[in-house]
Design an enzyme around this catalytic site. Structure first.
Site, PDB file in Angstrom:
ATOM      1  N   THR A  44      47.421  36.149  39.359  1.00 28.62           N
ATOM      2  CA  THR A  44      47.202  37.135  40.402  1.00 28.62           C
ATOM      3  C   THR A  44      45.813  36.932  40.968  1.00 28.62           C
ATOM      4  O   THR A  44      44.876  36.050  40.220  1.00 28.62           O
ATOM      5  CB  THR A  44      47.252  38.634  40.119  1.00 28.62           C
ATOM      6  OG1 THR A  44      46.501  39.293  41.004  1.00 28.62           O
ATOM      7  CG2 THR A  44      46.436  38.729  38.756  1.00 28.62           C
ATOM      8  N   ASP A  45      45.452  37.025  42.161  1.00 22.72           N
ATOM      9  CA  ASP A  45      43.893  36.958  42.649  1.00 22.72           C
ATOM     10  C   ASP A  45      43.140  37.997  42.314  1.00 22.72           C
ATOM     11  O   ASP A  45      41.823  37.814  42.419  1.00 22.72           O
ATOM     12  CB  ASP A  45      43.949  36.935  44.343  1.00 22.72           C
ATOM     13  CG  ASP A  45      44.395  38.234  45.049  1.00 22.72           C
ATOM     14  OD1 ASP A  45      45.061  39.169  44.221  1.00 22.72           O
ATOM     15  OD2 ASP A  45      44.627  38.171  46.173  1.00 22.72           O
ATOM     16  N   GLU A  46      43.718  39.118  41.527  1.00 25.51           N
ATOM     17  CA  GLU A  46      42.748  39.853  41.067  1.00 25.51           C
ATOM     18  C   GLU A  46      41.663  39.548  39.857  1.00 25.51           C
ATOM     19  O   GLU A  46      40.680  40.219  39.870  1.00 25.51           O
ATOM     20  CB  GLU A  46      43.714  41.123  40.602  1.00 25.51           C
ATOM     21  CG  GLU A  46      44.234  41.838  41.850  1.00 25.51           C
ATOM     22  CD  GLU A  46      44.743  43.181  41.568  1.00 25.51           C
ATOM     23  OE1 GLU A  46      44.314  44.013  40.901  1.00 25.51           O
ATOM     24  OE2 GLU A  46      45.927  43.472  41.984  1.00 25.51           O
ATOM     25  N   TYR A 100      43.946  45.648  34.252  1.00 27.31           N
ATOM     26  CA  TYR A 100      45.021  44.755  34.884  1.00 27.31           C
ATOM     27  C   TYR A 100      44.595  43.333  35.063  1.00 27.31           C
ATOM     28  O   TYR A 100      44.985  42.284  34.301  1.00 27.31           O
ATOM     29  CB  TYR A 100      46.002  45.339  35.802  1.00 27.31           C
ATOM     30  CG  TYR A 100      46.609  44.409  36.589  1.00 27.31           C
ATOM     31  CD1 TYR A 100      47.773  43.512  36.113  1.00 27.31           C
ATOM     32  CD2 TYR A 100      46.376  43.851  37.799  1.00 27.31           C
ATOM     33  CE1 TYR A 100      48.370  42.651  36.572  1.00 27.31           C
ATOM     34  CE2 TYR A 100      47.101  42.912  38.360  1.00 27.31           C
ATOM     35  CZ  TYR A 100      48.281  41.914  37.816  1.00 27.31           C
ATOM     36  OH  TYR A 100      48.865  41.153  38.520  1.00 27.31           O
ATOM     37  N   LYS A 103      45.124  39.791  32.742  1.00 30.09           N
ATOM     38  CA  LYS A 103      45.654  38.490  33.615  1.00 30.09           C
ATOM     39  C   LYS A 103      44.694  37.399  33.588  1.00 30.09           C
ATOM     40  O   LYS A 103      45.094  36.232  33.191  1.00 30.09           O
ATOM     41  CB  LYS A 103      46.128  38.663  35.041  1.00 30.09           C
ATOM     42  CG  LYS A 103      47.189  39.646  35.326  1.00 30.09           C
ATOM     43  CD  LYS A 103      48.676  39.163  34.415  1.00 30.09           C
ATOM     44  CE  LYS A 103      49.155  37.898  35.418  1.00 30.09           C
ATOM     45  NZ  LYS A 103      50.138  37.394  34.817  1.00 30.09           N
ATOM     46  N   ASN A 145      51.865  40.514  46.893  1.00 30.84           N
ATOM     47  CA  ASN A 145      53.170  40.469  47.380  1.00 30.84           C
ATOM     48  C   ASN A 145      53.789  41.632  47.924  1.00 30.84           C
ATOM     49  O   ASN A 145      53.393  42.697  47.473  1.00 30.84           O
ATOM     50  CB  ASN A 145      54.181  39.740  46.073  1.00 30.84           C
ATOM     51  CG  ASN A 145      53.875  38.252  45.917  1.00 30.84           C
ATOM     52  OD1 ASN A 145      54.630  37.588  45.807  1.00 30.84           O
ATOM     53  ND2 ASN A 145      52.734  38.022  45.929  1.00 30.84           N
ATOM     54  N   VAL A 180      46.680  57.778  50.457  1.00 32.81           N
ATOM     55  CA  VAL A 180      45.926  56.546  50.763  1.00 32.81           C
ATOM     56  C   VAL A 180      44.439  56.902  50.047  1.00 32.81           C
ATOM     57  O   VAL A 180      43.857  57.888  50.495  1.00 32.81           O
ATOM     58  CB  VAL A 180      45.659  56.479  52.155  1.00 32.81           C
ATOM     59  CG1 VAL A 180      44.695  55.204  52.546  1.00 32.81           C
ATOM     60  CG2 VAL A 180      47.057  56.272  52.783  1.00 32.81           C
ATOM     61  N   TYR A 181      44.379  55.747  49.278  1.00 31.40           N
ATOM     62  CA  TYR A 181      43.152  56.007  48.344  1.00 31.40           C
ATOM     63  C   TYR A 181      41.698  55.805  49.239  1.00 31.40           C
ATOM     64  O   TYR A 181      41.769  54.920  50.151  1.00 31.40           O
ATOM     65  CB  TYR A 181      42.908  54.720  47.432  1.00 31.40           C
ATOM     66  CG  TYR A 181      43.717  55.072  46.159  1.00 31.40           C
ATOM     67  CD1 TYR A 181      43.675  56.230  45.470  1.00 31.40           C
ATOM     68  CD2 TYR A 181      44.475  53.948  45.610  1.00 31.40           C
ATOM     69  CE1 TYR A 181      44.423  56.435  44.248  1.00 31.40           C
ATOM     70  CE2 TYR A 181      45.336  54.097  44.544  1.00 31.40           C
ATOM     71  CZ  TYR A 181      45.303  55.243  43.856  1.00 31.40           C
ATOM     72  OH  TYR A 181      46.067  55.482  42.830  1.00 31.40           O
ATOM     73  N   ASP A 189      39.495  58.103  45.615  1.00 29.78           N
ATOM     74  CA  ASP A 189      39.654  56.846  45.131  1.00 29.78           C
ATOM     75  C   ASP A 189      39.782  56.634  43.764  1.00 29.78           C
ATOM     76  O   ASP A 189      39.230  57.201  42.852  1.00 29.78           O
ATOM     77  CB  ASP A 189      38.450  56.060  45.713  1.00 29.78           C
ATOM     78  CG  ASP A 189      38.810  54.497  46.141  1.00 29.78           C
ATOM     79  OD1 ASP A 189      39.784  54.003  46.055  1.00 29.78           O
ATOM     80  OD2 ASP A 189      37.903  53.780  46.777  1.00 29.78           O
ATOM     81  N   PRO A 212      39.349  54.547  39.925  1.00 30.61           N
ATOM     82  CA  PRO A 212      38.064  53.966  39.440  1.00 30.61           C
ATOM     83  C   PRO A 212      38.319  52.376  39.571  1.00 30.61           C
ATOM     84  O   PRO A 212      39.107  51.602  39.577  1.00 30.61           O
ATOM     85  CB  PRO A 212      38.177  54.188  37.883  1.00 30.61           C
ATOM     86  CG  PRO A 212      39.128  55.632  37.890  1.00 30.61           C
ATOM     87  CD  PRO A 212      39.931  55.302  39.008  1.00 30.61           C
TER      88      PRO A 212
END
Length: 354
Positions: A132-134, A158, A162, A188, A214-215, A288, A290
């Site tokens: 992932t790009d995260e 997460y 990764k 995705n 919606v955060y 939002d 964390p």
């Protein structure tokens, strides 16, 4: 034969469909069938002699090793992962187990088996790790998009899990010579995505008349990649990617979360209108989460230069296809969100193949 871990999940299942539409080479699906793993995502392929399934946890090194020795795959694509940021915040242990320990156990099983093959098989084999790009962290509005050389700076459990798995794959290549490839993709979306992620959650809630959460201010930006475009990229990397290399895969579609939700509401107003009013009336801003990353963006120049891949779908075309798919597959959504499907799998299969 090729092996695919996590192929009853969102991206893995789409890749199986993509692969079998283009190849007669058999596929062995390895999946633990956790809450987001759903064999109904492969139901259209049921009875296809090219598709084989084994219920197995990637942390079970001995079971994976046995399957490798039995079937001798020429490639393994590793999709299996816990992938939802919100869940990782509330329960990080499972993410460390699956994404870090699971990748380690898989690498060790593959390394031991790969070392027993002859020179030709070792040279031909590939292990493609899907990430992932995260792992790169968060971008400010004026920052350049993530490149393969961007330093890792994960901001959620997460993303950290990764990132750790990416480092393991890299190390097993450089230390042991295992022929690996890694891809890091942007967000995705598309068919068969479990309704906890933004787009299917909004569709599911909207059709049920529930609030669309919606955060924060909704201005977080993501680069959206239609899952079929991602599958095409993975196929190209598997076919022609340079061993040991990483390829970033992006959709070239940076969109704010609130604009995603607005567009979804407008599509639903067109395709499945409410009895009165717009779906936009259901939007509700919530606190939002964390460590919420502000912006992701991918520079996909390397995969375009080296492998000739570019996305086919625009965000508008891909989102319309996605909404229509969910409208046409209400039964799938109902089954995966009810819990009944998981109970049925345990009763029906008891951990063995269908």
């Amino acid at each position: 034969m090729i092996f695919i871990t996590g192929a009853a999940g969102f991206i893995g299942a789409n890749f199986v469909h993509h692969w079998l539409a283009r190849s007669d080479e058999p596929v062995m699906v390895l999946d633990a069938l956790t809450y987001a793993g759903n064999l109904e995502s492969l139901a259209a392929l049921r009875g296809d002699a090219r598709l084989h399934f084994t219920r197995v946890d990637v942390c079970s090194r001995a079971e994976v090793a046995s399957l490798l020795h039995q079937h001798r795959p020429r490639a393994l694509l590793h999709f299996a992962a816990e992938s939802h940021v919100d869940r990782s915040i509330h329960g990080p242990g499972e993410f460390v187990r699956t994404n870090v320990q699971g990748t380690f156990e898989l690498l060790e099983a593959v390394r031991a088996w790969w070392g027993t093959r002859d020179a030709a098989e070792r040279t031909a084999f590939r292990l493609l790790h899907v990430s992932t790009d995260e792992v790169y962290g968060s971008l400010q509005p004026g920052d350049a998009p993530f490149r393969e050389t961007t330093p890792y700076a994960p901001n959620s459990p997460y993303a950290a899990s990764k990132a750790a798995s990416d480092h393991l794959v890299r190390a097993w290549h450089h230390t042991y010579g295992l022929p690996t490839l890694t891809t890091n993709c942007s967000n995705n979306y598309g068919p068969y995505q479990f309704p906890e992620k933004l787009i299917p959650l909004m569709i599911h809630n909207a059709l049920a008349g529930r609030a669309l959460p919606v955060y924060g201010d909704g201005l977080n930006v993501r680069d959206w990649l239609y899952v079929e475009d991602h599958c095409r990229a993975l196929l190209r990397v598997l076919e022609a990617g340079r061993v040991g290399e990483t390829y970033n895969v992006g959709g070239c579609n940076e969109v704010r979360n609130i604009d995603v939700v607005h567009t979804l509401c407008d599509l639903l107003d067109e395709l499945r209108p409410r009895s009165s009013g717009s779906y936009r009336e259901l939007i509700a801003f919530v606190a939002d989460r964390p460590g919420h990353d502000r912006r992701y963006a991918i520079d996909a120049g390397k995969i375009e230069r080296e492998l000739g891949w570019t996305p086919v779908e625009t965000f508008a075309s891909g989102l319309r296809r996605t909404v229509q798919w969910y409208l046409d597959h209400a039964d799938w959504v109902g089954h995966v969100t009810s819990g009944a499907y998981r109970d049925w799998v345990d009763l029906q299969y008891g951990g063995s193949a269908p």
